[in-house]
Design an enzyme around this catalytic site. Structure first.
Site, mmCIF file in Angstrom:
data_model
loop_
_atom_site.group_PDB
_atom_site.id
_atom_site.type_symbol
_atom_site.label_atom_id
_atom_site.label_comp_id
_atom_site.label_asym_id
_atom_site.label_seq_id
_atom_site.Cartn_x
_atom_site.Cartn_y
_atom_site.Cartn_z
ATOM 1 N N HIS A 187 3.545 8.805 -2.272
ATOM 2 C CA HIS A 187 3.571 9.160 -0.854
ATOM 3 C C HIS A 187 2.634 10.346 -0.626
ATOM 4 O O HIS A 187 2.665 11.323 -1.381
ATOM 5 C CB HIS A 187 5.002 9.517 -0.451
ATOM 6 C CG HIS A 187 5.138 9.814 1.001
ATOM 7 N ND1 HIS A 187 5.182 8.822 1.957
ATOM 8 C CD2 HIS A 187 5.206 10.993 1.663
ATOM 9 C CE1 HIS A 187 5.281 9.381 3.152
ATOM 10 N NE2 HIS A 187 5.303 10.692 3.011
ATOM 11 N N ILE B 106 8.761 -2.147 4.541
ATOM 12 C CA ILE B 106 9.953 -1.505 4.000
ATOM 13 C C ILE B 106 10.781 -2.563 3.267
ATOM 14 O O ILE B 106 11.119 -3.599 3.833
ATOM 15 C CB ILE B 106 10.762 -0.813 5.117
ATOM 16 C CG1 ILE B 106 9.931 0.360 5.669
ATOM 17 C CG2 ILE B 106 12.102 -0.317 4.590
ATOM 18 C CD1 ILE B 106 10.555 1.089 6.827
ATOM 19 N N LEU B 107 11.073 -2.290 2.009
ATOM 20 C CA LEU B 107 11.826 -3.252 1.204
ATOM 21 C C LEU B 107 13.302 -3.236 1.602
ATOM 22 O O LEU B 107 13.844 -2.193 1.975
ATOM 23 C CB LEU B 107 11.680 -2.903 -0.278
ATOM 24 C CG LEU B 107 10.255 -3.075 -0.849
ATOM 25 C CD1 LEU B 107 10.125 -2.355 -2.190
ATOM 26 C CD2 LEU B 107 9.883 -4.548 -0.980
HETATM 27 C C1 GRF Z 1 -2.138 6.347 -0.224
HETATM 28 O O1 GRF Z 1 -2.451 7.540 0.436
HETATM 29 C C2 GRF Z 1 -0.672 6.293 -0.546
HETATM 30 O O2 GRF Z 1 -0.128 7.525 -0.868
HETATM 31 C C3 GRF Z 1 -0.096 5.782 0.737
HETATM 32 O O3 GRF Z 1 -1.017 4.833 1.209
HETATM 33 C C4 GRF Z 1 -2.315 5.139 0.703
HETATM 34 C C5 GRF Z 1 -2.777 3.934 -0.024
HETATM 35 O O4 GRF Z 1 -4.105 4.016 -0.436
HETATM 36 N N1 GRF Z 1 1.241 5.306 0.547
HETATM 37 P P1 GRF Z 1 -4.728 2.914 -1.384
HETATM 38 O O5 GRF Z 1 -4.462 1.545 -0.764
HETATM 39 O O6 GRF Z 1 -4.077 3.042 -2.734
HETATM 40 O O7 GRF Z 1 -6.190 3.227 -1.435
#
Ligand code: GRF
Length: 193
Positions: free
Chosen positions: A114, A97-98
């Protein structure tokens, strides 16, 4: 005369912590003529992140920043971003978390993807929660980052149907495919293309 492309592309840093499949899709997107961004820097808070390998594959500068002290973390990060003239930050599976301080510094320039239809299911275990609640749909959201977790202004969303025998894993897989399309679309949208 050859048309030079990419001169005015928005210099972008992608922050990751793991696999980096969204990073890969953003790099591929950034290489297309119509992309408004150029991925110049990969940041990870995890030295073991598999996605770091894309730095080597695509010859993009990568940096691991994993200081425990938030102030040190922020200072190092800001210095690296400034030195590389970064204009936009895409969070892609970045699990730290930033700080409010950092977010304020780059206000309006940080976006995140997300894996849920926000405002539903902020935080972790989104697929599990959607299945337990017997939702008919889940999906993914690209949004601006503000100081509240997964709460910034929504840019784009994509709905995905939850099947009868859906598992957390199968749903994650289906949604991830859509994430790879949605993130570039959302970037084009905010950069007015
Ligand atoms: C994705 O589902 C993204 O929405 C979430 O974490 C996952 C990351 O996947 N925040 P990747 O590392 O891009 O394959």
């Amino acid at each position: 005369m050859a048309i030079s492309i990419g001169i005015n592309k928005v210099k972008t840093a992608v922050f990751i912590s793991g696999k980096g499949s969204n990073l890969k899709s953003l790099i591929k997107f950034s290489k297309s003529n119509k992309s408004p961004i150029s991925v110049k820097l990969i940041i990870s808070n995890n030295s073991k992140a598999k996605g770091l390998s894309y730095g080597k594959i695509f010859r993009i500068k990568k940096r691991v920043i994993n200081f425990r002290d938030n102030k040190v973390f922020d200072d190092k990060l800001i210095t690296i971003l400034r030195n590389n003239q970064i204009e936009m930050i895409c969070l892609a599976g970045f699990m730290k978390i930033l700080s409010k301080y950092f977010i304020k510094k780059f206000s309006g320039k940080i976006i995140n993807i997300h894996p849920s239809l926000l405002p539903k299911y902020k935080g972790l275990n989104t697929h599990k929660r959607a299945i337990i609640n017997r939702d008919k749909y889940s999906g993914c959201t690209v949004h601006f980052v503000n100081s509240k977790l997964d709460s910034g202004k929504i840019i784009l969303q994509k709905r995905v149907k939850i099947s009868k025998n859906e598992t957390e894993k199968s749903l994650a897989k289906k949604i991830l495919i859509q994430e790879h399309k949605l993130y570039p679309k959302a970037i084009s949208k905010i950069l007015n293309l």
